[in-house]
Design an enzyme around this catalytic site. Structure first.
Site, PDB file in Angstrom:
ATOM      1  N   SER A 280      20.929  17.479  73.256  1.00  8.34           N
ATOM      2  CA  SER A 280      21.793  17.344  72.080  1.00  8.34           C
ATOM      3  C   SER A 280      22.365  15.945  72.023  1.00  8.34           C
ATOM      4  O   SER A 280      22.383  15.224  73.024  1.00  8.34           O
ATOM      5  CB  SER A 280      22.938  18.359  72.139  1.00  8.34           C
ATOM      6  OG  SER A 280      23.854  18.012  73.170  1.00  8.34           O
ATOM      7  N   ASP A 281      22.842  15.555  70.853  1.00  6.97           N
ATOM      8  CA  ASP A 281      23.641  14.339  70.787  1.00  6.97           C
ATOM      9  C   ASP A 281      25.051  14.694  71.269  1.00  6.97           C
ATOM     10  O   ASP A 281      25.381  15.853  71.532  1.00  6.97           O
ATOM     11  CB  ASP A 281      23.651  13.764  69.374  1.00  6.97           C
ATOM     12  CG  ASP A 281      23.915  12.255  69.366  1.00  6.97           C
ATOM     13  OD1 ASP A 281      24.466  11.744  70.360  1.00  6.97           O
ATOM     14  OD2 ASP A 281      23.574  11.603  68.379  1.00  6.97           O
ATOM     15  N   TYR A 282      25.875  13.670  71.387  1.00 11.28           N
ATOM     16  CA  TYR A 282      27.210  13.790  71.986  1.00 11.28           C
ATOM     17  C   TYR A 282      28.028  14.905  71.315  1.00 11.28           C
ATOM     18  O   TYR A 282      28.471  14.753  70.188  1.00 11.28           O
ATOM     19  CB  TYR A 282      27.916  12.447  71.823  1.00 11.28           C
ATOM     20  CG  TYR A 282      28.975  12.108  72.837  1.00 11.28           C
ATOM     21  CD1 TYR A 282      30.142  12.837  72.939  1.00 11.28           C
ATOM     22  CD2 TYR A 282      28.809  11.020  73.680  1.00 11.28           C
ATOM     23  CE1 TYR A 282      31.122  12.499  73.850  1.00 11.28           C
ATOM     24  CE2 TYR A 282      29.791  10.661  74.599  1.00 11.28           C
ATOM     25  CZ  TYR A 282      30.939  11.406  74.687  1.00 11.28           C
ATOM     26  OH  TYR A 282      31.907  11.057  75.600  1.00 11.28           O
ATOM     27  N   THR A 283      28.186  16.017  72.024  1.00 13.33           N
ATOM     28  CA  THR A 283      28.943  17.212  71.582  1.00 13.33           C
ATOM     29  C   THR A 283      28.418  17.809  70.277  1.00 13.33           C
ATOM     30  O   THR A 283      29.123  18.573  69.622  1.00 13.33           O
ATOM     31  CB  THR A 283      30.460  16.941  71.448  1.00 13.33           C
ATOM     32  OG1 THR A 283      30.714  16.003  70.393  1.00 13.33           O
ATOM     33  CG2 THR A 283      31.063  16.427  72.730  1.00 13.33           C
TER      34      THR A 283
END
Length: 755
Positions: A280-283
């Site tokens: 995933s991307d950041y959060t």
């Protein structure tokens, strides 16, 4: 069972057998030893903080989680000594001793930064792009990093979006070539070699098409548009062997990419055959809650089942997957498959053979910020510059007389590296003032700031999140302007360095007004009014709206944000030691009202006149032309080139055959120089509406003054194909037009027929 179901069952068996044959025995043996909790732990990517933040959250209790086997990878930590501490915790203190992946955002160079990706793409030089990625990988791995969150291959046609700076612009053909070159540069031929690293293709998918150019916003488009215009660079990176993929923040068909099964499984794995891992991307996993898809447990289960393998920072997998398994909402097989993919990446990098293979303490001094690397960065920068206009052939400057070097970016080291350079050190950058003095030491060069980048203190505060990029001088704007004008009047020529500060583009840096700030506009107007020859060195991370400046009697050299050797590279070009050959990879609009404006747009049923003059009941504006200020592929040279005698080697082509176009290119000017010969194709009649024209080939050619050369570009059978209404990749019989020239408005044309 009907024949269709039998076929699907057999296909599934073939796929299963194929994947089973690829499995790595060492990984399978390790999986047999792992508890459910340890498998989930491998799906957790954390950042301990302490570096440059790339998101709003920092992980807690990282050391304890590593000891407990609850961490699969880290980012935000670098240096052989620091990485060794983390790796030893994992290898020596956790039950199974599984090594960590160590990631980083190495977007345009590691310590030796080079031009932002949009600038690098303007070189149209795939060998140089690959060399740039190789250098970045060698430096990053010397500092203990084995996984890179790059390349970003998002097609972007809205320059209001700040992250257009991180990609290769608007075109899927060129974007695909660059994606392939970067993956090859990062990963090399052997992922277990200590100077190569895992590439991570991002952002999957369609992130560059966010509505209104506003970061993290929604995306809504047809599948035909996806497959023909936005997905090709991702697929090119996958076909080049990219080891990992990062999901995007936006939704796709109403489902956030991080939890989108059609995107991550049906398309990426089943249709494209991707066998790496997805992070995933950041959060972005947690952010599906705000998207409206449920609580953390619900969105974590959704993401796992969709095909997400690793959760960046959010810890949704870590804190909820076991409960979801116990409640029957996810299967252990799904958790095991995700864990397998992460472990296979670690195996492929050689971490199981030697967890410390990237931790040679002698390498940083030997491989980072070397003279060779800085020289390559300087070359990459000069090749990225685009000469937009050269009024009265003011450029190149002679190394004599008195030069007034003015502008808020002329002596600003902190704005040379560009956005997304968290591993660079701007203090080591060469300012433009320094570069001028290095290249023309016997020339009188006088400096005046002339203006602030912006006089708006609130705007400056928003830009200066990572440190001062816009500094507002204690002197009044009037005093600075008067000083610059007085200097200009006593000089032979004026070079004004203007444009955007580093963080005026990039992530979370969308702008509705993409013109040069008014403080600098006033400076440019005043300098022009002196009557002195004026050359603008324009620095930005995106296409700008410069209609006013373009109409002035000025020359304009676009230099993007060039990196650590900025000043030397700019001086190389301004003083003619290198003849610029860059070409725009994104269209420059007349004003923001034209956006999106791009070269491969479709022709409507009521097209405007050939002259672009207004006609009622045609597809045009009342208050502006349809044509952009500067077309895709535009870029001048200190010399001139003439195109003539376009020929095709055949008039009819059968399915499966290629066709070659040949054009004569002549250097008709007074300098040796390079030209990017561009070929565009129009499918005249087909089952879905075709674009006006599409880039399908290019060559970068060096010619000495007066030299003439025949240049041939071959179209392959695949270049004639498109995705039809059933998303089948086909080429349809009929007429095609070929256009060859210096930009997307190329006028030389020939036609052929596909039988």
């Amino acid at each position: 069972m009907n024949p269709k179901n039998i076929a699907l069952a057999l296909m599934g068996l073939v796929l299963f057998t194929s994947h089973a044959q690829k499995r790595i025995p060492e990984v399978e043996q390790l999986l047999q030893k792992m508890t459910l909790e340890e498998k989930i732990g491998q799906l957790n990517l954390l950042t301990p903080g302490g570096g440059v933040a790339t998101g709003a959250v920092v992980s807690e209790n990282v050391e304890a989680k590593i000891r407990a086997g609850k961490v699969g990878g880290l980012f935000g930590v670098a240096g052989p000594e620091k990485v060794r501490v983390a790796q030893e915790l994992a290898v020596k203190k956790s039950r199974l001793g599984i090594p960590l992946l160590i990631g980083s955002d190495v977007i345009h160079g590691y310590r030796t930064t080079y031009p932002i990706p949009l600038g690098l793409s303007s070189s149209w030089d795939m060998d140089l792009v690959e060399q740039a990625a190789q250098m970045a990988a060698k430096e990053a791995t010397a500092d203990g990093i084995n996984w890179n969150f790059s390349p970003m291959v998002d097609i972007a046609r809205d320059p209001r979006w700040g992250r257009i700076s991180e990609g290769a612009g608007e075109d899927p053909y060129l974007g695909s070539k660059i994606a392939k070159a970067m993956v090859k540069g990062y990963q090399g031929e052997d992922l277990s070699a200590s100077h190569t690293m895992l590439a991570c293709v991002k952002h999957f998918a369609l992130y560059g098409a966010v509505e209104a150019g506003r970061d993290y916003h929604s995306v809504d488009m047809s599948k035909i548009k996806m497959f023909n215009q936005y997905l090709p660079p991702y697929k090119a990176a996958i076909d080049a062997g990219a080891a990992s993929v990062m999901t995007s923040f936006n939704d796709v068909d109403g489902v956030p990419a991080t939890g989108n099964k059609w995107l991550l499984t049906d398309l990426l794995r089943d249709r494209w055959g991707f066998d790496g891992f997805v992070v995933s991307d950041y959060t972005s996993l947690n952010e599906m809650i705000a998207h409206g898809l449920g609580d953390l447990q619900a969105v974590s289960a959704l993401a796992l089942k969709a095909g997400l393998d690793m959760d960046m920072v959010g810890e949704g997998f870590l804190t909820s997957l076991k409960k979801s398994f116990e409640e029957g909402k996810v299967t252990e097989a799904a958790i095991t498959n995700a864990c397998r993919r992460v472990l296979e990446a670690k195996y492929n990098t050689g971490l199981f053979d030697d967890p410390y293979r990237y931790l040679n303490t002698k390498r940083p001094e030997k491989d980072i910020l070397t003279d060779y690397n800085r020289e390559l960065s300087r070359k990459l920068a000069s090749r990225s510059f685009v000469l937009l206009k050269n009024h009265n052939s003011v450029l190149p400057l002679e190394k004599k007389g008195k030069i007034a070097l003015v502008g808020p970016l002329a002596d600003s080291k902190e704005n040379m590296l560009g956005t997304w350079a968290p591993t660079g050190d701007f203090r080591l950058a060469v300012s433009i003032l320094e570069g001028f003095k290095n290249i023309a030491p016997t020339t009188e060069i006088a400096y005046a700031k002339g203006a602030n980048i912006s006089d708006d203190a609130d705007f400056a505060k928003r830009v200066n999140v990572f440190g001062p990029r816009i500094s507002i001088n204690e002197r009044s704007s009037k005093d600075m302007l008067q000083e610059a004008v007085a200097l200009a009047k006593t000089s032979d020529v004026v070079v004004a360095v203007v444009g955007e500060a580093t963080e005026m583009s990039g992530e979370s840096s969308s702008r509705t007004d993409i013109s040069i700030p008014e403080s600098q506009k006033r400076l440019i107007r005043a300098l022009v009014e002196t009557g002195k020859p004026v050359a603008l060195v324009l620095m930005s991370g995106r296409p700008l709206t410069i209609a006013e400046e373009y109409e002035m009697p000025v020359s304009i050299l676009q230099v993007w944000h060039p990196g650590i050797e900025a000043g030397n590279a700019i001086a190389d070009v301004v003083f003619g030691d290198y003849n610029p050959a860059g070409k725009l990879t994104a269209t420059w609009p007349v004003n923001v009202g034209q956006i999106p404006v791009y070269h491969s747009a479709k022709v409507t049923g009521r097209p405007p006149s050939e002259s672009d003059a207004f006609q009622k009941f045609k597809s045009n504006y009342l208050d502006a032309p349809n044509a952009p200020l500067l077309p895709f592929g535009h870029g001048l040279s200190y010399t001139t080139f003439e195109y003539s005698n376009l020929k095709l080697d055949k008039k009819q082509v059968r399915q499966g055959e290629g066709i070659t176009a040949t054009v004569t290119l002549t250097n008709t000017g007074d300098y040796d120089g390079e030209e990017v010969v561009q070929l565009y194709l129009r499918d005249v009649v087909r089952s879905i509406t075709p674009p006006k024209r599409q880039l399908k080939g290019f060559q970068k050619i060096m010619l000495r003054k007066g030299e003439r050369k025949e240049v041939s570009i071959t179209l392959s059978p695949d270049d004639l194909k498109f995705y039809n209404g059933q998303l089948e990749l086909v080429s349809e019989p009929g007429e095609f037009e070929v256009f060859v020239g210096t930009n997307s408005d190329a006028e030389l044309s020939k036609s052929f027929t596909l039988k």
